[in-house]
Design an enzyme around this catalytic site. Sequence first.
Site, PDB file in Angstrom:
ATOM      1  N   GLY A   1       6.123  -6.492  -0.348  1.00  0.00           N
ATOM      2  CA  GLY A   1       5.402  -6.378   0.911  1.00  0.00           C
ATOM      3  C   GLY A   1       6.301  -6.763   2.070  1.00  0.00           C
ATOM      4  O   GLY A   1       7.528  -6.650   1.980  1.00  0.00           O
ATOM      5  N   SER A   2       5.689  -7.231   3.127  1.00  0.00           N
ATOM      6  CA  SER A   2       6.455  -7.535   4.338  1.00  0.00           C
ATOM      7  C   SER A   2       7.222  -8.846   4.208  1.00  0.00           C
ATOM      8  O   SER A   2       6.837  -9.740   3.446  1.00  0.00           O
ATOM      9  CB  SER A   2       5.496  -7.620   5.522  1.00  0.00           C
TER      10      SER A   2
ATOM     11  N   GLU B   1      11.402  -3.351  11.328  1.00  0.00           N
ATOM     12  CA  GLU B   1      10.878  -2.333  10.433  1.00  0.00           C
ATOM     13  C   GLU B   1       9.613  -1.734  11.047  1.00  0.00           C
ATOM     14  O   GLU B   1       8.699  -2.454  11.431  1.00  0.00           O
ATOM     15  CB  GLU B   1      10.545  -2.957   9.084  1.00  0.00           C
TER      16      GLU B   1
ATOM     17  N   GLU C   1      10.297  -8.468  -3.007  1.00  0.00           N
ATOM     18  CA  GLU C   1      10.831  -7.161  -2.580  1.00  0.00           C
ATOM     19  C   GLU C   1      10.243  -6.911  -1.204  1.00  0.00           C
ATOM     20  O   GLU C   1       9.056  -6.617  -1.081  1.00  0.00           O
ATOM     21  CB  GLU C   1      10.393  -6.059  -3.549  1.00  0.00           C
ATOM     22  N   LEU C   2      11.059  -7.033  -0.177  1.00  0.00           N
ATOM     23  CA  LEU C   2      10.519  -7.066   1.183  1.00  0.00           C
ATOM     24  C   LEU C   2      10.955  -5.856   2.003  1.00  0.00           C
ATOM     25  O   LEU C   2      11.276  -4.807   1.470  1.00  0.00           O
ATOM     26  CB  LEU C   2      10.909  -8.389   1.843  1.00  0.00           C
TER      27      LEU C   2
ATOM     28  N   CYS D   1      10.025   1.500   2.057  1.00  0.00           N
ATOM     29  CA  CYS D   1      10.820   0.305   2.387  1.00  0.00           C
ATOM     30  C   CYS D   1      12.306   0.637   2.527  1.00  0.00           C
ATOM     31  O   CYS D   1      13.014  -0.013   3.281  1.00  0.00           O
ATOM     32  CB  CYS D   1      10.606  -0.775   1.349  1.00  0.00           C
TER      33      CYS D   1
ATOM     34  N   TRP E   1       0.799  -1.233   0.000  1.00  0.00           N
ATOM     35  CA  TRP E   1       0.000   0.000   0.000  1.00  0.00           C
ATOM     36  C   TRP E   1       0.827   1.276   0.000  1.00  0.00           C
ATOM     37  O   TRP E   1       0.280   2.356  -0.206  1.00  0.00           O
ATOM     38  CB  TRP E   1      -0.941   0.028   1.207  1.00  0.00           C
ATOM     39  N   ASN E   2       2.117   1.197   0.257  1.00  0.00           N
ATOM     40  CA  ASN E   2       2.841   2.448   0.519  1.00  0.00           C
ATOM     41  C   ASN E   2       3.091   3.297  -0.731  1.00  0.00           C
ATOM     42  O   ASN E   2       3.213   4.515  -0.629  1.00  0.00           O
ATOM     43  CB  ASN E   2       4.121   2.181   1.294  1.00  0.00           C
TER      44      ASN E   2
HETATM   45  P1  NAP Z   1       1.955  -6.992   3.456  1.00  0.00           P
HETATM   46  O1  NAP Z   1       1.060  -6.992   4.612  1.00  0.00           O
HETATM   47  O2  NAP Z   1       3.012  -7.996   3.365  1.00  0.00           O
HETATM   48  O3  NAP Z   1       0.982  -7.085   2.183  1.00  0.00           O
HETATM   49  C1  NAP Z   1       1.468  -7.020   0.871  1.00  0.00           C
HETATM   50  C2  NAP Z   1       0.473  -7.661  -0.066  1.00  0.00           C
HETATM   51  O4  NAP Z   1       0.371  -9.057   0.220  1.00  0.00           O
HETATM   52  C3  NAP Z   1      -0.926  -7.105   0.047  1.00  0.00           C
HETATM   53  O5  NAP Z   1      -1.509  -7.074  -1.228  1.00  0.00           O
HETATM   54  C4  NAP Z   1      -1.606  -8.136   0.928  1.00  0.00           C
HETATM   55  O6  NAP Z   1      -2.997  -8.166   0.762  1.00  0.00           O
HETATM   56  C5  NAP Z   1      -0.977  -9.419   0.426  1.00  0.00           C
HETATM   57  N1  NAP Z   1      -1.024 -10.536   1.380  1.00  0.00           N
HETATM   58  C6  NAP Z   1      -1.170 -10.499   2.724  1.00  0.00           C
HETATM   59  N2  NAP Z   1      -1.144 -11.740   3.239  1.00  0.00           N
HETATM   60  C7  NAP Z   1      -0.983 -12.593   2.192  1.00  0.00           C
HETATM   61  C8  NAP Z   1      -0.867 -14.010   2.069  1.00  0.00           C
HETATM   62  N3  NAP Z   1      -0.895 -14.802   3.133  1.00  0.00           N
HETATM   63  N4  NAP Z   1      -0.697 -14.528   0.847  1.00  0.00           N
HETATM   64  C9  NAP Z   1      -0.645 -13.742  -0.239  1.00  0.00           C
HETATM   65  N5  NAP Z   1      -0.748 -12.396  -0.195  1.00  0.00           N
HETATM   66  C10 NAP Z   1      -0.909 -11.835   1.004  1.00  0.00           C
HETATM   67  O7  NAP Z   1       2.703  -5.618   3.271  1.00  0.00           O
HETATM   68  P2  NAP Z   1       2.104  -4.159   3.340  1.00  0.00           P
HETATM   69  O8  NAP Z   1       1.772  -3.898   4.765  1.00  0.00           O
HETATM   70  O9  NAP Z   1       1.067  -3.952   2.308  1.00  0.00           O
HETATM   71  O10 NAP Z   1       3.352  -3.276   2.873  1.00  0.00           O
HETATM   72  C11 NAP Z   1       4.337  -2.898   3.737  1.00  0.00           C
HETATM   73  C12 NAP Z   1       5.555  -3.783   3.587  1.00  0.00           C
HETATM   74  O11 NAP Z   1       6.006  -3.793   2.255  1.00  0.00           O
HETATM   75  C13 NAP Z   1       6.722  -3.316   4.404  1.00  0.00           C
HETATM   76  O12 NAP Z   1       7.314  -4.388   5.077  1.00  0.00           O
HETATM   77  C14 NAP Z   1       7.689  -2.766   3.371  1.00  0.00           C
HETATM   78  O13 NAP Z   1       9.022  -2.777   3.716  1.00  0.00           O
HETATM   79  C15 NAP Z   1       7.407  -3.619   2.207  1.00  0.00           C
HETATM   80  N6  NAP Z   1       7.788  -2.939   0.987  1.00  0.00           N
HETATM   81  C16 NAP Z   1       8.897  -3.361   0.319  1.00  0.00           C
HETATM   82  C17 NAP Z   1       9.298  -2.743  -0.840  1.00  0.00           C
HETATM   83  C18 NAP Z   1      10.497  -3.204  -1.602  1.00  0.00           C
HETATM   84  O14 NAP Z   1      10.582  -2.891  -2.772  1.00  0.00           O
HETATM   85  N7  NAP Z   1      11.412  -3.910  -1.023  1.00  0.00           N
HETATM   86  C19 NAP Z   1       8.541  -1.693  -1.349  1.00  0.00           C
HETATM   87  C20 NAP Z   1       7.429  -1.283  -0.653  1.00  0.00           C
HETATM   88  C21 NAP Z   1       7.061  -1.936   0.507  1.00  0.00           C
HETATM   89  P3  NAP Z   1      -3.955  -7.410   1.804  1.00  0.00           P
HETATM   90  O15 NAP Z   1      -3.655  -5.968   1.676  1.00  0.00           O
HETATM   91  O16 NAP Z   1      -5.303  -7.766   1.311  1.00  0.00           O
HETATM   92  O17 NAP Z   1      -3.638  -7.965   3.155  1.00  0.00           O
END
Ligand code: NAP
Length: 473
Positions: free
Chosen positions: A222-223, A374, A244-245, A278, A145-146
């Site tokens: 994501g995370s 984080e 990409e975490l 991130c 979402w960020n």
């Molecule tokens: P998140 O909770 O891991 O969710 C990311 C995506 O995964 C969302 O679309 C989420 O859907 C989905 N998801 C959740 N649980 C799942 C499962 N069990 N199986 C499959 N998909 C699932 O992360 P976030 O809170 O949206 O984003 C923040 C994180 O992203 C931070 O840790 C940040 O560091 C990381 N990030 C990394 C980068 C990079 O390039 N390295 C860039 C940006 C962000 P729902 O929304 O429906 O739960």
Amino acid sequence: MDYKKLYIGGAWTKSETNRFIDVLNPYTNELIAQVPDATEAEVLMAIAAANDAKEAWAQTAFSERVEILRRALEHFKSASEKVADVIVDELGSPIKWSQRVQVGSVIEDFEDFFETAKDFAFEETYDSYTLYKEPVGVVAAICPWNYPVSQVAAKVIPALLTGNAVIVKPSSETPLSAYYFIDAFHKAGIPKGVINYITGSGSRVGALLAGSTDVDMVSFTGSTEVGREIAKLAGQNINKVVLELGGKSPCLVLEGADLDVAAKVVMNSCFLNTGQTCTARTRLFVPQDLRAALIEKIRANIDEYKGTNPRGQNVKVGTLVSKRQKQIVLQYAKSALEDGAILEIGEISESADCLFDPIVFTNVRNDMKIAQEEIFGPILAVIEYCDLDEAIRQCNDTTYGLAASVIGPEDAAVQAAKKIKAGSIRINDNSAGGSAPFGGYKNSGIGRESGIYGFNEFVEIKVIAKDNTAKSH
Ligand code: NAP
Ligand code: MG
């Protein structure tokens, strides 16, 4: 835009679900829209549509794929004001930041990928074989979402250019703005099924996509926690996975550093987007003798980064994404105090809304929670050092390895950067640019996005040996 629709097989279709996800404006707390929590049947339809489309798309001339994406870019540009506006509402991101960074980076991404594509060889000739780069097939793009549109674009553009069909699953926090990105491809006349958009719960819809035997690759941002789940699901099918975490990136200040640059780099990185980036440099390593001066520079400018109404003029920082995120950030701030860190600048915002003002902790040890985990909020942890080698050891003493900054005289900074285990390192205030590969070491991920390395993630490598029979007789 009708947000109750999903994009499947080339058409915006009303979801048949009876479950919807509320999308809230984190500044006003109002319900802005509801999106479908897609049914399993709809997820399967999207997967089937992508599979039906993938062969023809893979066979489509590269120049034609580029042409369609160029048209999509024009449609996206036409919608860009609206997209920025929607990002303000769904994320709490200030209007200027939404326009310049959230949307601007998508437009730059298109151009960077077009540029990279020019040099991308789908065929390479060697003495005894020819190497072909073929699309992997159907890619599930699961997004955070960020940066709600640019994270989608970072996957979709290279996946499509290299000839894959894609199914996008946005974050349930911010699913609205990407509707317009997807619609730009629709308006550009992309063949049906080549791109699909499915909203819904991550643990259900995301997991269905990641674990499907009819999906060939998962590209996830994501995370780390969810990334681990996705890798397990994709691993069942021996599917390609790019992750990409998260990160806990250091900013290492060296003796001789320009402290104005140091303050600016660390505040922009750690506080803009309300700390929800991130690559945020959330651990500031500073020589003991420079600490006081650097802290004063941060103190003098920190008010610019206070959270406020994202619709205000010249606002730098809006809100956190949600009340849930606010609680997470608050808990980290409290844990820092419990662990003995000193709240050096700012006050902990405990209001019931989603605003959170930037805060700076000193007296931080690298083993404290705020230095290891984080946060995704505007909290800076300052760690002072006497010995550079020890500081570099601490920079690396983290499970993450996404990014870093080194501030100081260039040669010394490059020497230090070489010792830091992270995918992207900036020296002073310089950026490597949008076509440099991006990704993390250790728990920050697997694989790279952007540039040639990013393209390579979306292809399978085939080698066909040359027929040398004639020569050997
Ligand atoms: P998140 O909770 O891991 O969710 C990311 C995506 O995964 C969302 O679309 C989420 O859907 C989905 N998801 C959740 N649980 C799942 C499962 N069990 N199986 C499959 N998909 C699932 O992360 P976030 O809170 O949206 O984003 C923040 C994180 O992203 C931070 O840790 C940040 O560091 C990381 N990030 C990394 C980068 C990079 O390039 N390295 C860039 C940006 C962000 P729902 O929304 O429906 O739960
Ligand atoms: Mg929201």
